[in-house]
Design an enzyme around this catalytic site. Structure first.
Site, PDB file in Angstrom:
ATOM      1  CG  ASN A  15     -13.147   9.886  -4.175  1.00 15.90           C
ATOM      2  OD1 ASN A  15     -14.205  10.514  -4.205  1.00 15.90           O
ATOM      3  ND2 ASN A  15     -12.005  10.390  -4.631  1.00 15.90           N
TER       4      ASN A  15
ATOM      5  CG  HIS B 144      -7.275   8.813   0.852  1.00 15.86           C
ATOM      6  ND1 HIS B 144      -7.336   7.524   0.377  1.00 15.86           N
ATOM      7  CD2 HIS B 144      -7.596   9.612  -0.199  1.00 15.86           C
ATOM      8  CE1 HIS B 144      -7.677   7.545  -0.903  1.00 15.86           C
ATOM      9  NE2 HIS B 144      -7.851   8.805  -1.279  1.00 15.86           N
TER      10      HIS B 144
ATOM     11  CB  CYS C   1      -0.925  -0.034   1.220  1.00 10.96           C
ATOM     12  SG  CYS C   1      -1.797   1.502   1.488  1.00 10.96           S
TER      13      CYS C   1
ATOM     14  CG  ASP D  50      -3.213  14.725  -3.787  1.00 14.77           C
ATOM     15  OD1 ASP D  50      -4.114  13.967  -3.388  1.00 14.77           O
ATOM     16  OD2 ASP D  50      -2.690  14.616  -4.917  1.00 14.77           O
TER      17      ASP D  50
ATOM     18  CG  HIS E  15      -4.226   3.624   3.737  1.00 12.46           C
ATOM     19  ND1 HIS E  15      -3.179   2.926   4.355  1.00 12.46           N
ATOM     20  CD2 HIS E  15      -4.687   4.510   4.670  1.00 12.46           C
ATOM     21  CE1 HIS E  15      -3.026   3.377   5.597  1.00 12.46           C
ATOM     22  NE2 HIS E  15      -3.930   4.359   5.810  1.00 12.46           N
TER      23      HIS E  15
ATOM     24  CB  THR F 290      -6.645   6.088  -7.560  1.00  9.90           C
ATOM     25  OG1 THR F 290      -6.238   7.193  -6.752  1.00  9.90           O
ATOM     26  CG2 THR F 290      -7.558   6.573  -8.678  1.00  9.90           C
TER      27      THR F 290
ATOM     28  N   GLY G 249     -14.132   6.752  -7.838  1.00 11.46           N
ATOM     29  CA  GLY G 249     -12.864   7.380  -8.201  1.00 11.46           C
ATOM     30  C   GLY G 249     -11.736   7.100  -7.234  1.00 11.46           C
TER      31      GLY G 249
ATOM     32  CG  HIS H 291      -9.110  13.911  -1.347  1.00 17.17           C
ATOM     33  ND1 HIS H 291      -8.076  13.924  -2.267  1.00 17.17           N
ATOM     34  CD2 HIS H 291      -9.671  12.678  -1.445  1.00 17.17           C
ATOM     35  CE1 HIS H 291      -8.019  12.741  -2.882  1.00 17.17           C
ATOM     36  NE2 HIS H 291      -8.978  11.978  -2.407  1.00 17.17           N
TER      37      HIS H 291
HETATM   38  P1  5GP Z   1      -8.289   8.897  -4.421  1.00 21.88           P
HETATM   39  O1  5GP Z   1      -8.416   9.044  -5.913  1.00 21.88           O
HETATM   40  O2  5GP Z   1      -7.975   7.470  -4.027  1.00 21.88           O
HETATM   41  O3  5GP Z   1      -9.452   9.465  -3.658  1.00 21.88           O
HETATM   42  O4  5GP Z   1      -7.093   9.804  -4.002  1.00 21.88           O
HETATM   43  C1  5GP Z   1      -5.763   9.397  -4.050  1.00 21.88           C
HETATM   44  C2  5GP Z   1      -4.916  10.641  -4.020  1.00 21.88           C
HETATM   45  O5  5GP Z   1      -3.596  10.272  -3.694  1.00 21.88           O
HETATM   46  C3  5GP Z   1      -4.853  11.388  -5.357  1.00 21.88           C
HETATM   47  O6  5GP Z   1      -5.331  12.719  -5.167  1.00 21.88           O
HETATM   48  C4  5GP Z   1      -3.374  11.335  -5.734  1.00 21.88           C
HETATM   49  O7  5GP Z   1      -2.916  12.530  -6.339  1.00 21.88           O
HETATM   50  C5  5GP Z   1      -2.705  11.088  -4.404  1.00 21.88           C
HETATM   51  N1  5GP Z   1      -1.459  10.326  -4.473  1.00 21.88           N
HETATM   52  C6  5GP Z   1      -1.264   9.146  -5.138  1.00 21.88           C
HETATM   53  N2  5GP Z   1       0.011   8.724  -4.961  1.00 21.88           N
HETATM   54  C7  5GP Z   1       0.615   9.649  -4.160  1.00 21.88           C
HETATM   55  C8  5GP Z   1       1.942   9.756  -3.637  1.00 21.88           C
HETATM   56  O8  5GP Z   1       2.817   8.907  -3.845  1.00 21.88           O
HETATM   57  N3  5GP Z   1       2.206  10.847  -2.860  1.00 21.88           N
HETATM   58  C9  5GP Z   1       1.254  11.795  -2.599  1.00 21.88           C
HETATM   59  N4  5GP Z   1       1.627  12.836  -1.824  1.00 21.88           N
HETATM   60  N5  5GP Z   1      -0.006  11.726  -3.077  1.00 21.88           N
HETATM   61  C10 5GP Z   1      -0.315  10.659  -3.852  1.00 21.88           C
HETATM   62 ZN    ZN Z   2      -2.284   1.214   3.705  1.00 25.12          ZN
END
Ligand code: 5GP
Ligand code: ZN
Length: 113
Positions: free
Chosen positions: A86, A99, A4, A30, A97, A94, A92, A101
């Site tokens: 999300n 989180h 992860c 981010d 884990h 990705t 959406g 925003h």
């Molecule tokens: P999700 O799409 O799962 O809601 O949000 C995942 C977020 O993690 C995205 O906004 C993406 O830009 C951010 N993200 C993905 N990989 C990394 C990383 O290695 N470092 C940081 N700081 N953000 C990441």
């Molecule tokens: Zn994790």
């Protein structure tokens, strides 16, 4: 070892721009910001998403929101901010884990995002 990305960031195996940390929560900027302030607030314990929350682990949501309130203040988001999570691919998500925003620093209006 966990595959992860966010577990690796929490463990310091992948670098991040940390803005806050306590026993339960880690918060970092981010990598692809969608607003002038875009911070990810994550529980240190691995849970995939909101869909995996239960009475046993939901305390971590409160810990995350306590951290969000503090970080919003320290980032100067006095006019307001938005918190988004999300849950699942169709929403959406990705990184699987949990989180939150934390977005701010611009007028976001009343639309969904
Ligand atoms: P999700 O799409 O799962 O809601 O949000 C995942 C977020 O993690 C995205 O906004 C993406 O830009 C951010 N993200 C993905 N990989 C990394 C990383 O290695 N470092 C940081 N700081 N953000 C990441
Ligand atoms: Zn994790």
């Amino acid at each position: 070892m966990s595959e992860c990305i966010f577990c690796k960031i929490i463990a310091g195996e992948i670098p991040s721009q940390k803005v806050y940390e306590n026993e339960y929560v880690y918060a970092f900027r981010d990598i692809s910001p969608q607003a002038p302030v875009h911070i990810l607030v994550v529980p240190k314990e691995h849970v995939e998403s909101v869909a995996n929350l239960s009475a046993e682990n939901s305390y971590m949501v409160a810990k995350c929101f306590e951290a969000i309130a503090e970080v919003a203040k320290s980032e100067g988001l006095v006019e307001g901010f938005r918190v988004i999570t999300n849950s699942g691919k169709a929403a959406g998500q990705t990184v699987f884990h949990l989180h939150f925003h934390l977005l701010g620093g611009k007028i976001m209006g009343e639309s969904l995002i």
